[in-house]
Design an enzyme around this catalytic site. Sequence first.
Site, mmCIF file in Angstrom:
data_model
loop_
_atom_site.group_PDB
_atom_site.id
_atom_site.type_symbol
_atom_site.label_atom_id
_atom_site.label_comp_id
_atom_site.label_asym_id
_atom_site.label_seq_id
_atom_site.Cartn_x
_atom_site.Cartn_y
_atom_site.Cartn_z
ATOM 1 N N GLU A 51 82.439 11.661 51.323
ATOM 2 C CA GLU A 51 82.696 12.767 52.230
ATOM 3 C C GLU A 51 84.188 13.027 52.192
ATOM 4 O OE1 GLU A 51 80.622 12.527 56.081
ATOM 5 O OE2 GLU A 51 80.046 10.562 55.332
ATOM 6 N N CYS B 196 87.728 15.847 59.831
ATOM 7 C CA CYS B 196 87.397 16.668 58.663
ATOM 8 C C CYS B 196 86.641 17.903 59.121
ATOM 9 C CB CYS B 196 86.603 15.873 57.633
ATOM 10 S SG CYS B 196 85.183 15.052 58.318
#
Lengths: 1001, 1001
Positions: free
Chosen positions: A758, A792
């Site tokens: 990720e 994020c």
Amino acid sequence: MNRSAQETSIRDTGRAFFESIRGEAPSVFNKGFWTGKVMDWAMKNEDFKVQLFRFVDVLPYLNTTDNLTRHIEEYFSGEDAEIPSVLKWGAGKSTGIIGNLAGKVMGKAIRSNIEGMARQFIVGQNTKEALKGMKKLRKDGFAFTVDLLGEATVSEEESEAYMNGYLELLDAVAGEQASWAALGGNGDLDWGYAPKVNVSVKPSALYSQSKPVDVEGSVQGILARLKPIYRKVREMNGFLCIDMEALKYKEMTLELFKRLREDPEFVDYPHLSIVLQAYLKDTDKDLDELIAWVREKNLPIGIRLVKGAYWDEETVIALQSGWPVPVWTNKAESDMSYERNSKKILENSDLIYFQCGSHNVRTISYVFETAKALDVPEDRYEFQVLYGMAEPVRKGLQNVAKRVRLYCPYGELIPGMAYLVRRLLENTANESFLRQSFAEGEEVDRLMENPEETLKRELAAKCAPEETDSKGLDAPFRNDELIDFTIPGNRHAFPEAIATVRAAKGKTYPLCIGGKDVETEKFIQSSNPADPDEVLGRICQAGQGEIDQAIAAAESALPAWRDTEPRERAEVILRAAAIMRRRQFELSAWQVLEVGKQWDQAFHDVGEAIDFMEYYARDMVRLGKPRRMGRAPGEHNQLFYQAKGIAAVISPWNFPLAISTGMVSANIVVGNPVIYKPSNLAPIIGYGLVEIFREAGLPDGVFNYCPGSSRDMGDYLVEHPKVAVISFTGSEAVGLRIQEKAAKVQPGQTHCKRVVAEMGGKNAIIVDDDADLDLAVLHILYSAFGFQGQKCSACSRVIVVEDIYDRFIERLTKAAECIKIGPSEDPANYMGPVVDASAQQKILEYIDLAAKEGTILVKRSVPEKGCYVPLTIVTDIEPQHRIAQEEIFGPVLAVMRAKDFDQAIDWANATRFALTGGVFSRSPKHLDQARREFRVGNLYLNRNNTGALVERQPFGGFKMSGVGSKTGGPDYLIQLMDPRCVTENTMRRGFTPIEEGEMWV
Amino acid sequence: MNRSAQETSIRDTGRAFFESIRGEAPSVFNKGFWTGKVMDWAMKNEDFKVQLFRFVDVLPYLNTTDNLTRHIEEYFSGEDAEIPSVLKWGAGKSTGIIGNLAGKVMGKAIRSNIEGMARQFIVGQNTKEALKGMKKLRKDGFAFTVDLLGEATVSEEESEAYMNGYLELLDAVAGEQASWAALGGNGDLDWGYAPKVNVSVKPSALYSQSKPVDVEGSVQGILARLKPIYRKVREMNGFLCIDMEALKYKEMTLELFKRLREDPEFVDYPHLSIVLQAYLKDTDKDLDELIAWVREKNLPIGIRLVKGAYWDEETVIALQSGWPVPVWTNKAESDMSYERNSKKILENSDLIYFQCGSHNVRTISYVFETAKALDVPEDRYEFQVLYGMAEPVRKGLQNVAKRVRLYCPYGELIPGMAYLVRRLLENTANESFLRQSFAEGEEVDRLMENPEETLKRELAAKCAPEETDSKGLDAPFRNDELIDFTIPGNRHAFPEAIATVRAAKGKTYPLCIGGKDVETEKFIQSSNPADPDEVLGRICQAGQGEIDQAIAAAESALPAWRDTEPRERAEVILRAAAIMRRRQFELSAWQVLEVGKQWDQAFHDVGEAIDFMEYYARDMVRLGKPRRMGRAPGEHNQLFYQAKGIAAVISPWNFPLAISTGMVSANIVVGNPVIYKPSNLAPIIGYGLVEIFREAGLPDGVFNYCPGSSRDMGDYLVEHPKVAVISFTGSEAVGLRIQEKAAKVQPGQTHCKRVVAEMGGKNAIIVDDDADLDLAVLHILYSAFGFQGQKCSACSRVIVVEDIYDRFIERLTKAAECIKIGPSEDPANYMGPVVDASAQQKILEYIDLAAKEGTILVKRSVPEKGCYVPLTIVTDIEPQHRIAQEEIFGPVLAVMRAKDFDQAIDWANATRFALTGGVFSRSPKHLDQARREFRVGNLYLNRNNTGALVERQPFGGFKMSGVGSKTGGPDYLIQLMDPRCVTENTMRRGFTPIEEGEMWV
């Protein structure tokens, strides 16, 4: 009087009440008019009701004819593109084909009908109109309490304006009230005792930074603006009622009421009341405490008791958050609560003036009869109903009780529409007394039934609810509760846990390899970003030698762990989850200190870690059951999964426990032993996993804790031929490096590595021209600046459609200016320091760049000590700017102005990332378009775009944002396993046992 | 006689029949003995029955006490580790705890009881015993027909031995028969007309290479060994009956019967009969044709009519293969068929001697009464029952009809056990007449019911079957039918299709880019590996320029195709599947010529291609529906998938259509436009996809056909920054190269590439010491040498447990020596050429290496012209040998001798591949162990390990065998897509529509 005699009187009173208003109906149900027709249709047609209420909500934003007709079409055109005729009623013969003249005429007619409907509930749109309306009411014999619409304030400037609105109104009234004759008697007071001027205030709007975690700060903030209002009310001998809003404001409201009441400045002035809501389960206790306080202080007060107007919202929020539902879930229970608590108030009528706010004739009759039975003097209670609602009830009340006050909102239509939706809901809910009495013509006896009887009857008719409180693997997954700061214990737990953690600081943390502590010569220090001088601990550092040891330990643990029954592996993970839940405050406190996370976000990080374990454990049980493939007889095919082997888990610092635990527990539960490399910025939090898995009884070697520097051992770990899985979360650069290194097969390697990475995001939120700005501004602030933008998922671009640009920017800017910045230890602070000096430096450089590429709109000053960076909003940013393309990972928000929604979508997609996104819009068509075309891993419509919950919002992106499938979702675990299929020929010598479910003749 | 009068006589006859045997029961049901008790228990307990029958099957292989007791424990110990007492009955008081002395005693007792049970159905284990038994039968007044057990012959040597067994028996009988008194009369013939010696032969055993696709070869092969037997039968004035076996042998059996009957050598000898099976739906037609033939030729014959003994097997095979079930599925329908056809035979008694084989008293009575009614002379029919079965019936028949012949199998216990299982099944099936009559004491009237009535009654009691014949997307997935070569049309279609294809050879094949034909200057030729001089076509070759064009075409097709509704994409794929089905023979024929694939395998390759499309289309519809995540109210989460982008599909030649179509259609159906690079060894087959997708209406640019050399454009395609997915099937070396290149992000690339690679295998089959060698030898041959071993799934190692090594190797070797090798065009050939000269060269080098590392056991000579390599079996191979580690991709089988099953598993796992594997074992424990510990992608128990079917056996491996999830399985498509989650906050102004299924109060 005994109960049954009392019931008889209540019924008689009620019957007489209904008798006195026979044939009357509230105007809202009058089918001779547009509103009545539409209400009737809405009650029969749930879909139409939903669209109608939503349309009412958006209507004030539809400033152009095109916009209006487009929305009418989007909301009301079914598959046959026909607007329901009920809606067009009164709009002439127009066909409803949008875009032509007739359509425009119809649009205007609909707008005017709805605005008319809204005006029905509002005494005026401005002070002048309001004054006129109030005068008229008084002429009709009703008292009023006036309320200024506009509770959603997102900035201190808006709160200030709200206060000023009240002051302005009071000034206007001050000039008028002398000319008003007192109701029901002579003298200067209504009914001989009541101030003519009566004002209701929603306190939360007076301080834009109110929040339950900071009761003291909120109380002070509100009081600072409430006092000037109260001062003016007292000057004109008026009455002030402090309204009760959503539950999250209850504690601060009670507190500020008491402070105001006993404030030396006002202690001698008795005309102050507070509202309690009978639908809250807490209200019995709250009232008892209030009565005790009143008695102790011997201070007369007023209490307005209402049923409560936020029932749906409270229920939804509780269910979403995993909290017990705070409101009574049977309408009859709320009615019982009302009767119970109104009796208590009446029993204390010497000190408490009772303001009975209800449209329910049963309730009113109960209060009336109870007051009589208790010999409560008439000047100790009054009745209140809402302006524009339940006209027959107010008329009946006037007949019976005389002392009737109407609650009169006034103000502009934008906040007015929100109020209208609540009123429409109240009128059209299935359980609404008004609907039952006046729209559905329910029998009087049924309407006057004692709610205790109603409850019994309804419970008997319901099936017993399923027993699903089991906590084990077979119980369905449930998210960990969000933290509820209305519970004082939760607020107190934090400072305590932080103190405990601080007392433990300075320890040395060894590696854990094969179950054993391993101390190394090399160390790093972990410190508090809000005060880098505060060292929290020393952490041993793994080098290549330790990695070799850890791989060896994992390798020897692999065969047994891989072949342990999935259910047994899952049980270990559930035990770990339980331990984590037990230690939730402590683990959160470490995050506050080690990475500067705010209380709630730290708590939710641990909650997410728990969720990952609870979810993956159950998902492993699901996936652990071999699947029968095909139904052909004579062959038996089973598809199942096997652990891939040793996993390297390389973890970030920003969700230090959640992401680590997610990656670690997923690998462990599928059977992959783990080499865990926590971030060197959050290694102590990572060490928590060592303790937790040890206590949970995980076999040695299955979890190996190996912090260390990427330079010393990162590549070595990734390239190790024995590593089968690399679970990584972090930057794009590191993720791509890992992918490339892992793809090269090393000598001795007998498998291809699986990389699940990720990586970054450059997430945009689009603000459409019809966005609800009350919502959008607050959610965007949270998305961009929550945890200093170090997520994020954080929003770093806001793309605003031209038509709403100025309005949005103004509110956003002012809201951003109010945010409190300081150490995350103090819950009053909204924003804290970034994680370390190097991050600080990098972000500061981006802020300089922002100033070059665009125009700085907001750049807040911040504490000098600690790793703070200014909260920054930069505008005039275009898609090609670096500020619009590069992940900053800090509190820097780029604003972009798009000419329309299509361009906004294009720009939103125009980065190499595809992680999260958001849209604030009330256009069904644009929301659908966003669903299809706003191509990100997680898209959020009309809410913030961070805080994905396990199972509900499986999380992760694509393009350069990620490799692999979403965490906390149904496809995650299978990435970490190899599928196997075993096919058995079950026919021997022509003999085949036939199993159930097989094809057969 | 009218029907009802006839029914009355039948019932009366039957009643008298039962009367005459009142109180008798078949010995198999006699509960005073072990067999009767065990049968009784088996009929009450389905699980026990399964275990018992399977144990009976394996028993002859259990040569040691340890082995025996271990199997008893594995088959019969339940969770309480107790052997059912019924099984121990007669074994004294031993507790059944295995391993101790008492356990061993019990084991011996069980073995001896089961062998006793088997002997009950067998007239003798050798010629001497058989003769003795036959003599005894004749003394009791019964005639016999003798049958030599042992139908499973895997080699010509075994077939020869089988023939010799008959000859030996006949020799022995020849010496004896003169001494036998004729039954029921004087003279040399039984009953005055029947030869005393009567032999039954199962023809398929006489020629080990019999196969339905090659009727002529099979007939000749069988006749070559049947004639010597018949000759001897005639010499001794005997009678020969040709048995009917499984349906696949029916056509050749009828054919050889006719040839033998009209053979000039035997045409004057009338004592030849054939068996027909009433349970076959074809039998009416077969009998009509046979009667017509008899009339035409005027040749007297015999017909034995039986119900049929392979009902379960025929049903299972048909259902597995997707064929119509060839047998009547209601028992009553078989009974009706028997009556119908026996009547036809009796009506032709002038030329046909009727051998009525039945244990059913209703059937017997029907035949008896019908013969009477038709005035059939007694010397034109007889009754037959099985030896050891239905003793009361044979006794009753003797009373009534005199002419009773017993069918007497003889031979060793190993084949005997297979026969025993069939007999036990017949006795214990729910619908068994014997079970109903003698074990369950059904009423005589019910037993004598006309089967037409029975059928009506049973159909009335059944529910109507579901209508599921829809072919559309909503119908469940069904595999394409396997090819049934018992249907002559299927056999004829191949030569026709090959001729058609050959007529079309020599064309030039352009690329297809963006829907347009693109001719290039560079070409390659495709030729027939069986005759490299035969050029099939010229294929244009893409270079980097063409790849750029194709990427541009795909890029412009992407947005629209990606956003086309999943269902619509799926419809296109289904249309393509339908076109492919229409062209199935033609597409198969291309494979026969272009890659040397055998008929059936070529057809199944196309079938698999169709399956992939049918499966992925439906799976896309499943995955195309957004999934609601979580049940919290006020938020609406939808998880769905989006196409990743442009896919490069790089395809092998060995499953030239199936694998190409699988990879291509999966990408297309998820929305990824495809650049398809077929193998340059099978480009014409690949071109089929161009035609098919064009006809199916796939939009231009979604499928681009770009053959070319790996050197010129392979890396270029893989490294192209616009490529998002690489679907590859081929060698490990190329797969790893692709993985490495794809992992490196190229300039301009905005996503990480997904590589799905199916690579090599080094697949092992384990032969356990109790393996059924009849099965194992044939399946291993097919796994290793089918399509010349050129399958990634092919078996290239066989690991044999020591105790069975010699027996297995002997049979395997001899079987391998019989395989026919030659052009795949001729269906008689089992093995053809390898794909090209370079493959040939590589394999020949491996054969040289095999000779160095081990001992060559078999090395067959092969045609000189064409790319043939010898079928090779090498033994003395050890795990570290290159022959045991490297993928050869040719007909080379390494044999390894393991000391026990554990070692066999270890060795099986000891390569860097993990694709397929197989185990032949009848040990439940070992099968379970293999399920757990034999770690390959696809494990096959007791069957060949190639030919995985879509959905039923999702296919693919791990370790160095593959990257990504299994083809034709539920996890395949999601690899090619990116998951997205859209979360909508559905609460506005506190108003939340509550949807069904949401959490609510």
